[in-house]
Design a protein around this motif. Structure first.
Motif, PDB file in Angstrom:
ATOM      1  N   CYS A  26      14.574   3.805  10.497  1.00  0.00           N
ATOM      2  CA  CYS A  26      13.600   4.400   9.743  1.00  0.00           C
ATOM      3  C   CYS A  26      12.335   4.476  10.420  1.00  0.00           C
ATOM      4  O   CYS A  26      11.255   3.806  10.257  1.00  0.00           O
ATOM      5  CB  CYS A  26      13.549   3.593   8.492  1.00  0.00           C
ATOM      6  SG  CYS A  26      14.971   3.300   7.438  1.00  0.00           S
ATOM      7  N   CYS A  92      19.747  -4.302   0.014  1.00  0.00           N
ATOM      8  CA  CYS A  92      18.854  -3.488  -0.671  1.00  0.00           C
ATOM      9  C   CYS A  92      18.490  -2.455   0.474  1.00  0.00           C
ATOM     10  O   CYS A  92      17.081  -2.126   0.329  1.00  0.00           O
ATOM     11  CB  CYS A  92      17.674  -4.387  -1.301  1.00  0.00           C
ATOM     12  SG  CYS A  92      18.382  -5.443  -2.853  1.00  0.00           S
ATOM     13  N   LYS A  94      18.712   0.488   1.504  1.00  0.00           N
ATOM     14  CA  LYS A  94      18.271   1.937   1.363  1.00  0.00           C
ATOM     15  C   LYS A  94      17.474   1.798   0.000  1.00  0.00           C
ATOM     16  O   LYS A  94      16.823   2.935  -0.341  1.00  0.00           O
ATOM     17  CB  LYS A  94      19.706   2.765   1.008  1.00  0.00           C
ATOM     18  CG  LYS A  94      20.159   2.724   2.440  1.00  0.00           C
ATOM     19  CD  LYS A  94      20.961   4.190   2.630  1.00  0.00           C
ATOM     20  CE  LYS A  94      21.700   4.080   3.955  1.00  0.00           C
ATOM     21  NZ  LYS A  94      21.403   5.014   4.870  1.00  0.00           N
ATOM     22  N   LYS A  95      17.277   0.583  -0.877  1.00  0.00           N
ATOM     23  CA  LYS A  95      16.554   1.052  -2.101  1.00  0.00           C
ATOM     24  C   LYS A  95      15.114   0.168  -1.830  1.00  0.00           C
ATOM     25  O   LYS A  95      15.005  -0.724  -1.462  1.00  0.00           O
ATOM     26  CB  LYS A  95      17.361   0.036  -3.267  1.00  0.00           C
ATOM     27  CG  LYS A  95      18.610   0.673  -3.529  1.00  0.00           C
ATOM     28  CD  LYS A  95      19.293   0.008  -4.875  1.00  0.00           C
ATOM     29  CE  LYS A  95      20.414  -0.788  -4.450  1.00  0.00           C
ATOM     30  NZ  LYS A  95      21.017  -1.595  -5.503  1.00  0.00           N
ATOM     31  N   SER A  96      14.233   1.056  -2.268  1.00  0.00           N
ATOM     32  CA  SER A  96      12.850   0.362  -2.405  1.00  0.00           C
ATOM     33  C   SER A  96      12.780   0.089  -3.680  1.00  0.00           C
ATOM     34  O   SER A  96      12.502   0.870  -4.476  1.00  0.00           O
ATOM     35  CB  SER A  96      11.825   1.427  -1.607  1.00  0.00           C
ATOM     36  OG  SER A  96      10.562   0.958  -1.710  1.00  0.00           O
ATOM     37  N   SER A  97      12.095  -1.314  -3.977  1.00  0.00           N
ATOM     38  CA  SER A  97      11.827  -1.736  -5.159  1.00  0.00           C
ATOM     39  C   SER A  97      10.967  -2.813  -5.241  1.00  0.00           C
ATOM     40  O   SER A  97      10.909  -3.473  -4.118  1.00  0.00           O
ATOM     41  CB  SER A  97      13.290  -2.109  -5.882  1.00  0.00           C
ATOM     42  OG  SER A  97      13.820  -3.327  -5.278  1.00  0.00           O
ATOM     43  N   ARG A 100      13.168  -6.072  -4.204  1.00  0.00           N
ATOM     44  CA  ARG A 100      13.184  -6.224  -2.595  1.00  0.00           C
ATOM     45  C   ARG A 100      11.778  -6.509  -1.845  1.00  0.00           C
ATOM     46  O   ARG A 100      12.053  -7.326  -1.222  1.00  0.00           O
ATOM     47  CB  ARG A 100      13.810  -4.751  -2.199  1.00  0.00           C
ATOM     48  CG  ARG A 100      13.890  -4.895  -0.532  1.00  0.00           C
ATOM     49  CD  ARG A 100      14.396  -3.631  -0.275  1.00  0.00           C
ATOM     50  NE  ARG A 100      13.143  -2.718   0.411  1.00  0.00           N
ATOM     51  CZ  ARG A 100      13.378  -1.705   1.191  1.00  0.00           C
ATOM     52  NH1 ARG A 100      14.371  -1.170   1.698  1.00  0.00           N
ATOM     53  NH2 ARG A 100      12.245  -1.239   1.630  1.00  0.00           N
ATOM     54  N   SER A 147       6.291   3.018  -6.367  1.00  0.00           N
ATOM     55  CA  SER A 147       7.261   3.436  -7.379  1.00  0.00           C
ATOM     56  C   SER A 147       6.621   4.218  -8.480  1.00  0.00           C
ATOM     57  O   SER A 147       7.468   4.723  -9.276  1.00  0.00           O
ATOM     58  CB  SER A 147       8.042   2.184  -8.184  1.00  0.00           C
ATOM     59  OG  SER A 147       6.870   1.509  -8.805  1.00  0.00           O
TER      60      SER A 147
END
Length: 148
Positions: A26, A92, A94-97, A100, A147
């Motif tokens: 990334c 996690c 690929k998931k931005s949260s 995470r 988000s």
């Protein structure tokens, strides 16, 4: 205690591996949407101090593990925290949260703080005390703002 903590080197390498993979895959990194200069500076001081003092023991400021049991506890807890950190990265990636962000900031904070306390390292404990709240705040607020 020796000047170089080989176990600290190993734990630092383990938690840096996912970050290096992320940086390579990334290229844009992550968006920094929360700007608090004081907290960001504290985070960087705490981060580099924690990483350095996990590896280097400063004579007369690092007293080592008080017993064989404390050393074993250090290895077990740090291994568990490093494994959990890598697992969260893998699950996690690929998931931005917010989950995470919090997990990936709390786990290394706990690793540094626990390591400093159990190894009786004043510099590592001090760096971890600076790093933990600032890293968690930066990570949480960036995740929360991205988000929206």
């Amino acid at each position: 205690m020796k000047i170089i903590n080989i176990y600290g080197v190993i734990f630092v390498a383990i938690i840096l591996i996912p970050n290096i993979i992320f940086a390579v895959r990334c290229k844009d990194g992550f968006s920094n949407n929360w700007h608090n200069r004081f907290v960001e500076i504290a985070e960087q001081i705490g981060r580099f101090g924690s990483l350095a003092f996990m590896i280097f023991n400063i004579p007369k400021l690092c007293y080592g593990w008080g017993s064989d049991e404390a050393f074993t506890l250090y290895l077990v807890v740090d291994a568990a925290l490093a494994a959990a950190y890598c697992a969260i990265w893998a699950v996690c990636f690929k998931k931005s949260s917010v989950f995470r962000a919090l997990a990936l900031s709390i786990l290394p904070s706990l690793l540094f703080l626990f390591s400093g306390i159990i190894s009786r390292s004043i510099p590592l404990t001090a760096a971890a005390v600076i790093f933990a709240p600032s890293h968690i705040a930066v990570s949480y607020n960036n995740a929360r703002l991205s988000s929206n």
